[in-house]
Write a protein that holds these residues in place. Structure first.
Motif, PDB file in Angstrom:
ATOM      1  N   SER A  53     -14.874   3.652   2.480  1.00  0.00           N
ATOM      2  CA  SER A  53     -14.306   5.004   2.438  1.00  0.00           C
ATOM      3  C   SER A  53     -13.050   5.061   3.311  1.00  0.00           C
ATOM      4  O   SER A  53     -12.805   4.188   4.154  1.00  0.00           O
ATOM      5  CB  SER A  53     -15.333   6.015   2.952  1.00  0.00           C
ATOM      6  N   HIS A  54     -12.280   6.089   3.126  1.00  0.00           N
ATOM      7  CA  HIS A  54     -11.054   6.275   3.889  1.00  0.00           C
ATOM      8  C   HIS A  54     -11.366   6.385   5.388  1.00  0.00           C
ATOM      9  O   HIS A  54     -10.655   5.834   6.237  1.00  0.00           O
ATOM     10  CB  HIS A  54     -10.316   7.519   3.384  1.00  0.00           C
ATOM     11  N   GLU A  55     -12.458   7.077   5.743  1.00  0.00           N
ATOM     12  CA  GLU A  55     -12.837   7.248   7.150  1.00  0.00           C
ATOM     13  C   GLU A  55     -13.186   5.908   7.792  1.00  0.00           C
ATOM     14  O   GLU A  55     -12.795   5.629   8.924  1.00  0.00           O
ATOM     15  CB  GLU A  55     -14.031   8.217   7.276  1.00  0.00           C
ATOM     16  N   VAL A  56     -13.943   5.072   7.094  1.00  0.00           N
ATOM     17  CA  VAL A  56     -14.324   3.755   7.623  1.00  0.00           C
ATOM     18  C   VAL A  56     -13.070   2.904   7.796  1.00  0.00           C
ATOM     19  O   VAL A  56     -12.886   2.223   8.811  1.00  0.00           O
ATOM     20  CB  VAL A  56     -15.353   3.065   6.692  1.00  0.00           C
ATOM     21  N   TYR A  57     -12.184   2.939   6.796  1.00  0.00           N
ATOM     22  CA  TYR A  57     -10.938   2.181   6.834  1.00  0.00           C
ATOM     23  C   TYR A  57     -10.103   2.581   8.059  1.00  0.00           C
ATOM     24  O   TYR A  57      -9.626   1.729   8.807  1.00  0.00           O
ATOM     25  CB  TYR A  57     -10.161   2.447   5.534  1.00  0.00           C
ATOM     26  N   LYS A  58      -9.949   3.877   8.267  1.00  0.00           N
ATOM     27  CA  LYS A  58      -9.173   4.376   9.403  1.00  0.00           C
ATOM     28  C   LYS A  58      -9.812   3.972  10.737  1.00  0.00           C
ATOM     29  O   LYS A  58      -9.126   3.527  11.662  1.00  0.00           O
ATOM     30  CB  LYS A  58      -9.048   5.905   9.332  1.00  0.00           C
ATOM     31  N   ALA A  59     -11.120   4.116  10.827  1.00  0.00           N
ATOM     32  CA  ALA A  59     -11.821   3.787  12.069  1.00  0.00           C
ATOM     33  C   ALA A  59     -11.690   2.296  12.387  1.00  0.00           C
ATOM     34  O   ALA A  59     -11.453   1.909  13.544  1.00  0.00           O
ATOM     35  CB  ALA A  59     -13.292   4.178  11.967  1.00  0.00           C
ATOM     36  N   LYS A  76      -8.138   1.546  13.470  1.00  0.00           N
ATOM     37  CA  LYS A  76      -7.877   2.179  14.763  1.00  0.00           C
ATOM     38  C   LYS A  76      -8.405   1.279  15.883  1.00  0.00           C
ATOM     39  O   LYS A  76      -7.713   1.014  16.867  1.00  0.00           O
ATOM     40  CB  LYS A  76      -8.538   3.561  14.827  1.00  0.00           C
TER      41      LYS A  76
END
Length: 138
Positions: free
Chosen positions: A18-24, A27
């Motif tokens: 997901s986009h959230e996992v990718y960003k985390a 980061k």
């Protein structure tokens, strides 16, 4: 328009996330890279920088928790010598040293046990330790 897909490398393969996992993930990865670069600028050397084909840098670290046989042997010899020196003291001095240093009594406890003042025991202890020091040096 189709929704953008995000992928992360896992065991050599790209896995959709997901986009959230990718960003985390990125980061954390970017932050770790930033900290490593910051450390290198300050001259910090990482053990991983010492890695070779045959050895890891961490393997070169001394094992601080390991027992040094040589130090252990010396400590045993010194302990045995100290015990022999204590045996050469007069019985009252030996009793005082054993009570305070081996049995763990305080000066006050030992003084009350033998019926003298704590100050007397303190003075006797200093004299007994000086005698012991002189015997140990011989």
């Amino acid at each position: 328009m189709a929704e953008k897909k995000y992928y992360l490398p896992v065991d050599g393969e790209l896995v959709e996330v997901s986009h959230e996992v990718y960003k985390a993930y990125y980061k954390l990865t970017n932050h770790a890279d930033y900290l490593e670069q910051k450390d290198k600028k300050k001259g910090k050397v990482l053990f991983s920088d010492l890695d070779t084909e045959n050895t890891s840098g961490e393997a070169m670290l001394p094992n601080v928790g390991a027992v040094n046989i040589e130090d252990l042997a010396i400590a045993n010899l010194m302990s045995a010598k100290l015990q022999r020196c204590v045996e050469l003291l007069t019985p009252p001095d030996r009793a005082l040293i054993e009570a305070i240093f081996y049995d763990g009594l305080s000066e006050r406890q030992y003084a009350s046990r033998i019926g003298v003042s704590q100050n007397t025991i303190n003075k006797r202890k200093k004299v007994a330790l000086e005698k012991l020091r002189n015997i140990f040096k011989k």
